[in-house]
Design an enzyme around this catalytic site. Structure first.
Site, PDB file in Angstrom:
ATOM      1  N   CYS A   2       0.816  -1.313  -0.060  1.00  0.00           N
ATOM      2  CA  CYS A   2       0.060  -0.156   0.069  1.00  0.00           C
ATOM      3  C   CYS A   2       0.820   1.247  -0.098  1.00  0.00           C
ATOM      4  CB  CYS A   2      -0.691   0.047   1.276  1.00  0.00           C
ATOM      5  SG  CYS A   2      -1.911  -1.432   1.430  1.00  0.00           S
ATOM      6  N   THR A 288      10.773  -0.715 -15.371  1.00  0.00           N
ATOM      7  CA  THR A 288      11.687  -0.736 -14.300  1.00  0.00           C
ATOM      8  C   THR A 288      12.964  -1.565 -14.532  1.00  0.00           C
ATOM      9  OG1 THR A 288      10.426  -2.473 -12.987  1.00  0.00           O
ATOM     10  CG2 THR A 288      10.366   0.044 -12.236  1.00  0.00           C
ATOM     11  N   ASP A 350      12.918  -8.977 -17.557  1.00  0.00           N
ATOM     12  CA  ASP A 350      12.001  -8.515 -16.662  1.00  0.00           C
ATOM     13  C   ASP A 350      12.389  -8.494 -15.226  1.00  0.00           C
ATOM     14  OD1 ASP A 350       9.605  -7.272 -15.915  1.00  0.00           O
ATOM     15  OD2 ASP A 350       8.323  -8.724 -16.702  1.00  0.00           O
ATOM     16  N   ASP A 351      11.909  -7.506 -14.280  1.00  0.00           N
ATOM     17  CA  ASP A 351      12.364  -7.494 -13.012  1.00  0.00           C
ATOM     18  C   ASP A 351      12.282  -8.814 -12.178  1.00  0.00           C
ATOM     19  OD1 ASP A 351      13.119  -5.025 -12.717  1.00  0.00           O
ATOM     20  OD2 ASP A 351      11.325  -4.272 -12.069  1.00  0.00           O
TER      21      ASP A 351
END
Length: 495
Positions: A2, A288, A350-351
């Site tokens: 969150c 990212t 990819d991450d």
């Protein structure tokens, strides 16, 4: 994962509402299920608006105008515990003692024990399945023990220290006490991020606490500091006070680290492919993974190309509820450029690979765009264990690497070859630029949980209530709410 936010303005006649709104928009990537803001106005009166949906959908001009006051807290929710019902939108509020508002990022390990304690020992009613409501009521109960008409910083520090002794898990929290100020604190393992900064104005010094420094930077706050693991920070109109309440167990965390990940990932590519490497181009999955992919391409002496165009108006697929929704939105979010794929052997970087939903769709998109061969590389090692600290990886059965070797994973996502980062190399990438970092939470990779108390029974129980099927059942059960706040509803309450 969150997003939390707290703001205190030096000018008592100013409104915190717009900057809280802007801050939540900057934290939207941390949660897209629900959003909320509570402000504190004259004589400690609280003003509230929260509900399910994106930040832009929950708040309109009228709602923002009704959020009166120069201090407040905000929250964007990404459900890991509880359900997606309106009643679990944060921040939460209790009127006793003193009027407390609370926002939380993380997950508790001993939630069931705390709920029993609050029920049988303190006789506090818990209305939701949210860990955040448990934390709020533990905090409120600890403050209640002071039995004072007005509290001070010492009372608050004592109450938070008591929370550290009772609450096991990952939590970064913001709180607001009516007419007093704002508070930020973090568990002793420092698993979830939180920082604060200040900004000079004509009326004095404004303060903001947030999950990420990007919010502070964008809104003009400087001298940004992390709240250390086990530390609490209390900010009032007249002063800021911080204290290390329990010993920091770890300093657990980035551009340079991502470059290093690319270096090490290139080594894994060479090790996997050997002399038969026939890769033509390196393509990142935006955004990212770009830094690591660029460095890997440089080390491998291969061209780097942007092969996917990202639709920035589609939310993060990883935090969307349900496999079907994630699968559909991958196609909406990314568009493969045939020019970069057609007739080529491509290395997609990819991450990480979690459920494999996104990866499978990306591989298929590359093939549809004409790729001859698809290598898929992950900057993270295989994720084989659930996360219990606030990231939505609750079920082992939903993890594509669970009980599968590399060949089976490659087959599952449709790639010709799968390449993973080595765990030791990943740790070295992060440790290299900060010698103070001794330990990391690697639980999703190796099943070793830094807080302890994570038993096989706990994991089994967690999976039974938090896999996608269970969430769908719970959300159907809780809709519509008997007690809830909807997108078009503002509630004003007096402390």
């Amino acid at each position: 994962m969150c997003g939390i936010l707290a703001l205190l303005l030096a000018d008592s006649n100013a409104s915190a509402n717009l900057e809280l709104f802007e801050g939540l928009q900057l934290l939207q990537h941390r949660g897209q299920d629900a959003a909320g803001i509570i402000t504190c106005g004259h004589k400690g009166r609280f003003y509230q608006c929260k509900g399910n949906g994106m930040v832009r959908d929950v708040f309109d001009q009228k709602h923002l105008q009704n959020l009166v006051g120069s201090l407040g807290i905000g929250h964007v929710r990404y459900p890991t515990a509880g359900t997606s019902s309106h009643s679990e939108a944060q921040p939460f509020y209790v009127n006793s003692p003193y009027g407390i508002v609370f926002g939380h990022n993380g997950n508790l390990i001993n939630a069931l024990e705390l709920k029993d304690f609050l029920d049988f020992n303190t006789h506090r009613h818990i209305n939701t399945d949210s860990d955040s409501e448990l934390l709020l009521n533990i905090f409120a109960n600890n403050l209640q023990k002071t039995n004072k008409v007005r509290i001070d910083e010492e009372d608050i520090f004592t109450a938070i220290k008591g929370m550290y002794e009772q609450c096991i898990g990952a939590y970064a929290c913001v709180a607001m006490i009516a007419g007093f100020g704002i508070i930020g604190f973090r568990d002793s393992n420092g698993i979830r991020p939180i920082c604060y900064g200040k900004r000079e104005s004509t009326k004095g010094t404004d303060y903001m606490i947030a999950s990420e420094s990007v919010v502070l930077d964008a809104l003009g706050f400087t001298e940004v500091k992390d709240i250390n693991p086990g530390e609490a920070v209390i900010i009032t109109k007249t002063r800021i006070t911080s204290r290390q309440l329990v010993e920091s167990k770890n300093i657990a965390p980035f551009y340079r680290s991502r470059l290093e990940m690319g270096e090490y990932l290139a080594d894994q590519v060479v090790k996997k492919c050997g002399d038969n490497m026939d890769i033509d181009v390196v393509i990142p999955v935006p955004e990212t993974s770009r830094v690591a992919a660029l460095q890997a391409a440089y080390k491998l002496k291969l061209p780097y190309r942007e092969g996917f165009i990202k639709n920035r108006y589609i939310g993060r697929t990883f935090i969307m509820p349900g496999q079907q929704m994630r699968r559909i939105n991958v196609r909406r979010k990314l568009n493969a450029m045939a020019l970069e794929f057609s007739g080529k052997n491509v290395l997609i970087v990819d991450d990480s690979i979690v459920r494999g939903t996104t990866s499978k769709e990306i591989v298929q998109m590359a093939r549809d765009a004409g790729a001859k061969k698809v290598y898929f590389a992950s900057c993270a090692p295989p994720i084989r264990y659930p996360n219990v600290y606030g990231i939505d990886m609750p079920s082992r059965q939903e993890l594509v690497a669970y009980n599968r070797d590399d060949d089976l994973i490659a087959k599952e996502i449709g790639a010709d070859v799968i390449i993973y980062q080595d765990l030791d190399d990943l740790l070295e990438s992060c440790r290299k630029f900060n010698s103070n970092i001794k330990t990391f939470d690697c639980s999703v990779f190796n099943g070793e949980y830094v807080t302890g108390c994570v038993t096989s029974k706990y994991l089994d129980d967690l999976e039974n209530v938090r896999n996608d099927s269970a969430k769908n059942r719970m959300n159907n059960l809780h809709s519509p709410d008997t007690i809830g706040l909807h997108n078009n509803y503002s509630w004003n309450g007096k402390s």
